[in-house]
Design an enzyme around this catalytic site. Sequence first.
Site, PDB file in Angstrom:
ATOM      1  N   HIS A  80       0.817  -1.217   0.000  1.00 58.10           N
ATOM      2  CA  HIS A  80       0.000   0.000   0.000  1.00 58.10           C
ATOM      3  C   HIS A  80       0.846   1.262   0.000  1.00 58.10           C
ATOM      4  CE1 HIS A  80      -0.039   1.283   4.314  1.00 58.10           C
ATOM      5  NE2 HIS A  80      -0.011   0.015   4.614  1.00 58.10           N
ATOM      6  N   GLU A 227      -5.062   2.110   2.392  1.00 61.28           N
ATOM      7  CA  GLU A 227      -5.057   0.937   3.280  1.00 61.28           C
ATOM      8  C   GLU A 227      -5.301   1.349   4.716  1.00 61.28           C
ATOM      9  OE1 GLU A 227      -3.303  -2.034   6.080  1.00 61.28           O
ATOM     10  OE2 GLU A 227      -2.823   0.073   5.810  1.00 61.28           O
ATOM     11  N   ASP A 250       3.246  -6.221   3.749  1.00 65.08           N
ATOM     12  CA  ASP A 250       3.010  -5.078   4.637  1.00 65.08           C
ATOM     13  C   ASP A 250       4.023  -5.192   5.775  1.00 65.08           C
ATOM     14  OD1 ASP A 250       1.916  -2.841   5.949  1.00 65.08           O
ATOM     15  OD2 ASP A 250      -0.126  -3.425   5.483  1.00 65.08           O
ATOM     16  N   HIS A 337       3.946   3.703  13.047  1.00 66.85           N
ATOM     17  CA  HIS A 337       3.134   4.925  13.065  1.00 66.85           C
ATOM     18  C   HIS A 337       3.789   6.066  13.843  1.00 66.85           C
ATOM     19  CE1 HIS A 337      -0.912   3.128  11.521  1.00 66.85           C
ATOM     20  NE2 HIS A 337       0.140   2.700  10.853  1.00 66.85           N
TER      21      HIS A 337
HETATM   22 ZN    ZN Z   1      -0.099   1.372   9.086  1.00 69.72          ZN
END
Ligand code: ZN
Length: 372
Positions: A80, A227, A250, A337
């Site tokens: 993504h 995503e 991912d 993140h």
């Molecule tokens: Zn993520």
Amino acid sequence: MAKKKTEVEQQKPVVVNEASLAFFEKYINNPSPTGFEWKGQEIWLDYIKPYIDDHYVDNYGTAVGIINPEAEYKVVIEAHADEISWFVNYITSDGLIYVIRNGGSDHQIAPSKRVDIHTDNGIVKAVFGWPAIHTRLGGEKEEAPTLKNIFLDCGCTSKEEVEALGIHVGCVITYEDEFMVLNNRYYVGRALDNRAGGFMIAEVARLLKENNIKLPFGLYIVNAVQEEIGLRGAEMIAHRIKPNVAIVTDVTHDTGTPMINKIVQGDLSCGKGPVISYAPAVQNNLNKLLIESAQKANIPFQRQASSRSTGTDTDAFAYSNDGVPSALISLPLRYMHTTVEMIHKDDVDNVIRLIYESLLNIQNGQDFRYIK
Ligand SMILES: [Zn+2]
């Protein structure tokens, strides 16, 4: 002992080269917020074009590079393209800005960070302010950053001044932190989740071309948008491609750093290889093909289990089109993140190798069903 280690290191197949690393750095430093990914997709397509026969981009920006577009049997490799970000949500009369999430942005890391607000007039700079430690003293319990108390300061004293800079409700906001290499061992940057994936599938295309591989099926190299807000880009493109097989890549958590519970999160580390997932959405015969490909090519790998869903685009592909045999190859990552996401160079090479080797082991028309 030292000599032996050197020999081992020399044997490591290196995949990423100087030119591809330059692309990776440029791709990571370019902001690609969820729903606003097109500039990143252009950079990605420019890199991959020499290695593919055809490409298209859908209405929401998912980019697809194709090798053997005429082939009936279609294999997808997917990552993504989108980056978590913030939206401007409320501008106060004295010129401060409150935000909402666009994807899983983390309120705890926001205070004191510098940001780029994306406007029609270009980037406008701002900072997440935070009350000084001096002003927070007084025996009261410390207030933690939450979505309700973090705010941006762009140097204005009124709403009108903010608006005059081109900022309005709905502008997206990204961090300015850039790519770096740490100790010649780790790549560090924002949104390596999952633009490292876009990089790795592009590298697979490069290797196929450079090694003169003629695949017997159609290969769809998919860099999907959206995503981070619920696998939306993958959902859209799975219906369009109608693939026979999908291998998704991912990131997953390195659980070796402080304050992560291995009993809950499993035991995974950067540097120990790609992570193969067990989950109902993962088709077991395809998964076996991945594992055998790793074993045959001497690629180290780790295992992870997921209850219910994988939380990745694997789910979107698996549950599309009456069920598409799908599997997940994850890249271990530290500090997901945050703006200092870390991935190990060897893992990046090995995920690329594992996707590549797996493709070489898929037969044209292969039937993955459990009972025939
Ligand atoms: Zn993520």
